[in-house]
Design a protein around this motif. Structure first.
Motif, PDB file in Angstrom:
ATOM      1  N   SER A 155       0.825  -1.204   0.000  1.00 29.11           N
ATOM      2  CA  SER A 155       0.000   0.000   0.000  1.00 29.11           C
ATOM      3  C   SER A 155       0.863   1.259   0.000  1.00 29.11           C
ATOM      4  CB  SER A 155      -0.892  -0.024   1.244  1.00 29.11           C
ATOM      5  OG  SER A 155      -1.746   1.083   1.228  1.00 29.11           O
ATOM      6  N   GLY A 156       0.511   2.190  -0.876  1.00 34.16           N
ATOM      7  CA  GLY A 156       1.225   3.463  -0.931  1.00 34.16           C
ATOM      8  C   GLY A 156       2.439   3.476  -1.843  1.00 34.16           C
ATOM      9  N   GLY A 168       2.513   3.362  -5.041  1.00 36.88           N
ATOM     10  CA  GLY A 168       2.320   4.150  -6.258  1.00 36.88           C
ATOM     11  C   GLY A 168       1.587   3.449  -7.378  1.00 36.88           C
ATOM     12  N   LYS A 169       0.940   2.326  -7.091  1.00 33.28           N
ATOM     13  CA  LYS A 169       0.234   1.551  -8.120  1.00 33.28           C
ATOM     14  C   LYS A 169      -0.885   2.379  -8.769  1.00 33.28           C
ATOM     15  CE  LYS A 169      -0.913  -1.728  -5.147  1.00 33.28           C
ATOM     16  NZ  LYS A 169      -0.327  -1.169  -3.907  1.00 33.28           N
ATOM     17  N   SER A 170      -1.755   2.945  -7.920  1.00 28.10           N
ATOM     18  CA  SER A 170      -2.869   3.730  -8.461  1.00 28.10           C
ATOM     19  C   SER A 170      -2.365   5.002  -9.132  1.00 28.10           C
ATOM     20  CB  SER A 170      -3.850   4.098  -7.340  1.00 28.10           C
ATOM     21  OG  SER A 170      -4.404   2.937  -6.782  1.00 28.10           O
ATOM     22  N   THR A 171      -1.304   5.560  -8.591  1.00 29.76           N
ATOM     23  CA  THR A 171      -0.724   6.768  -9.191  1.00 29.76           C
ATOM     24  C   THR A 171      -0.294   6.489 -10.631  1.00 29.76           C
ATOM     25  OG1 THR A 171       0.034   7.539  -7.033  1.00 29.76           O
ATOM     26  CG2 THR A 171       1.147   8.456  -8.964  1.00 29.76           C
TER      27      THR A 171
HETATM   28  N1  LIG Z   1      -4.155  13.021  -4.379  1.00 32.71           N
HETATM   29  C1  LIG Z   1      -3.013  12.840  -3.710  1.00 32.71           C
HETATM   30  N2  LIG Z   1      -2.352  13.890  -3.149  1.00 32.71           N
HETATM   31  C2  LIG Z   1      -1.194  13.719  -2.484  1.00 32.71           C
HETATM   32  N3  LIG Z   1      -0.584  12.542  -2.330  1.00 32.71           N
HETATM   33  C3  LIG Z   1      -1.177  11.457  -2.842  1.00 32.71           C
HETATM   34  C4  LIG Z   1      -2.414  11.539  -3.569  1.00 32.71           C
HETATM   35  N4  LIG Z   1      -2.763  10.292  -3.971  1.00 32.71           N
HETATM   36  C5  LIG Z   1      -1.790   9.473  -3.535  1.00 32.71           C
HETATM   37  N5  LIG Z   1      -0.832  10.155  -2.856  1.00 32.71           N
HETATM   38  C6  LIG Z   1       0.392   9.586  -2.265  1.00 32.71           C
HETATM   39  O1  LIG Z   1       1.154   8.985  -3.303  1.00 32.71           O
HETATM   40  C7  LIG Z   1       1.699   7.741  -2.847  1.00 32.71           C
HETATM   41  C8  LIG Z   1       1.235   6.609  -3.756  1.00 32.71           C
HETATM   42  O2  LIG Z   1      -0.168   6.456  -3.592  1.00 32.71           O
HETATM   43  P1  LIG Z   1      -1.009   5.409  -4.427  1.00 32.71           P
HETATM   44  O3  LIG Z   1      -2.429   5.674  -4.161  1.00 32.71           O
HETATM   45  O4  LIG Z   1      -0.553   5.456  -5.838  1.00 32.71           O
HETATM   46  O5  LIG Z   1      -0.553   4.034  -3.773  1.00 32.71           O
HETATM   47  P2  LIG Z   1      -1.091   2.544  -4.047  1.00 32.71           P
HETATM   48  O6  LIG Z   1       0.099   1.707  -4.352  1.00 32.71           O
HETATM   49  O7  LIG Z   1      -2.180   2.583  -5.031  1.00 32.71           O
HETATM   50  O8  LIG Z   1      -1.634   2.124  -2.604  1.00 32.71           O
HETATM   51  P3  LIG Z   1      -2.902   1.168  -2.212  1.00 32.71           P
HETATM   52  O9  LIG Z   1      -2.438  -0.255  -2.383  1.00 32.71           O
HETATM   53  O10 LIG Z   1      -3.165   1.502  -0.787  1.00 32.71           O
HETATM   54  O11 LIG Z   1      -4.050   1.531  -3.120  1.00 32.71           O
HETATM   55  C9  LIG Z   1       1.280   7.578  -1.405  1.00 32.71           C
HETATM   56  O12 LIG Z   1       2.325   8.016  -0.580  1.00 32.71           O
HETATM   57  C10 LIG Z   1       0.081   8.476  -1.281  1.00 32.71           C
HETATM   58  O13 LIG Z   1      -0.047   8.981   0.028  1.00 32.71           O
END
Ligand SMILES: Nc1ncnc2c1ncn2[C@@H]1O[C@H](COP(=O)(O)OP(=O)(O)OP(=O)(O)O)[C@@H](O)[C@H]1O
Ligand SMILES: [Mg+2]
Length: 250
Positions: free
Chosen positions: A52-53, A55-58
């Motif tokens: 989690s966190g 950056g996958k969704s990013t």
């Molecule tokens: N809109 C936003 N503004 C600021 N920071 C963000 C935003 N969205 C995500 N982040 C940050 O960017 C980083 C990557 O987030 P992301 O959502 O891409 O993670 P993830 O791998 O999808 O996690 P998960 O498995 O929990 O969905 C994290 O540190 C998160 O806090």
């Protein structure tokens, strides 16, 4: 070698810092992705994994054009991919019936005018693909189970026959038994429609079942990328080894 459909080179993605203190510099940015490079081949399932966190969704949101603040290059052979989100409970307008929701992508289609009959035919076709009875077209989202709602979300994404689908943890909000059914549906759709799928998950067992290639991320960076079988058999990065071990795989 298969054709490439997406090629991402040296991608850096930034967010505005949400915690802006009163006297600190305004608009300080957070860098969520660092120098990410990856390619996707036509017809394959590419998994993006990591805790989690990481950056996958990013990365997914940069590919579909939601995250616009980036440097580097995102090349795509086709139009932007369609996306299926994690939470089927919040991604459907509760005031509209399922039939209306499925029809919407066709009503707003700028590339093609669909007649009423064509729209109806396409909806019936998609209902077959997502394996729901036509009677459900008259229901509201609240009258469907979580798994049925996620089927509808997948159907909406598929209405205009995208070449690439991105599914961001499409089953993690669902019960375990329902998870397996939705995964099976995605596998069937992949085979039947021949689309390319980016599949985001932190479940390494599901990743192994589903994907041809896997991208492992940590703290916004690529830790490992390769054919899923190769990565699982012979992980290069210590982080990948630890993840596989934690999942009880090696
Ligand atoms: N809109 C936003 N503004 C600021 N920071 C963000 C935003 N969205 C995500 N982040 C940050 O960017 C980083 C990557 O987030 P992301 O959502 O891409 O993670 P993830 O791998 O999808 O996690 P998960 O498995 O929990 O969905 C994290 O540190 C998160 O806090
Ligand atoms: Mg996410």
């Amino acid at each position: 070698m298969a054709d490439e459909v997406i090629r991402i080179s040296n991608l850096n993605v930034f967010y505005k810092n949400r915690k802006r203190k009163l006297f600190s510099k305004a608009d300080k940015k957070i860098q969520a992705l660092h120098d990410v490079s990856v390619t996707m081949e036509e017809g394959e399932v590419l998994a993006i994994a990591g805790e989690s966190g990481c950056g996958k969704s990013t990365l997914a949101r940069a590919i579909v054009g939601i995250n616009k603040d980036y440097t580097g290059e995102i090349w795509q052979k086709y139009d932007r991919p369609q996306m299926v989100f994690q939470d089927p409970y919040n991604s459907l307008n509760p005031a509209k019936k399922i039939g209306w929701l499925l029809e919407e992508p066709l009503r707003v289609d700028k590339e093609r005018q669909w007649t009423k009959e064509e729209r109806r035919a396409r909806i019936e076709e998609i209902m077959k693909d997502i394996e729901l009875p036509l009677s459900m077209l008259e229901r509201y989202p609240s009258q469907l189970s979580g798994g049925q709602r996620q089927r509808v979300c997948i159907g909406i994404a598929l209405m205009r026959s995208p070449k690439v689908l991105i599914a961001d943890e499409p089953v993690s909000a669902l019960d375990v038994t329902i998870q397996a059914q939705i995964m099976e549906l995605m596998t069937n759709l992949h085979k039947k429609l021949g689309i390319s799928i980016i599949f985001i998950s932190h479940d390494l067992r599901v990743v192994y079942q589903m994907s041809d290639h896997v991208l492992i991320m940590k703290n916004g960076r690529v830790v490992e990328y390769g054919k899923t079988r190769d990565v699982y058999r012979n992980p290069q990065a210590d982080y990948t080894k630890a993840l596989l071990k934690a999942a009880g795989i090696t």
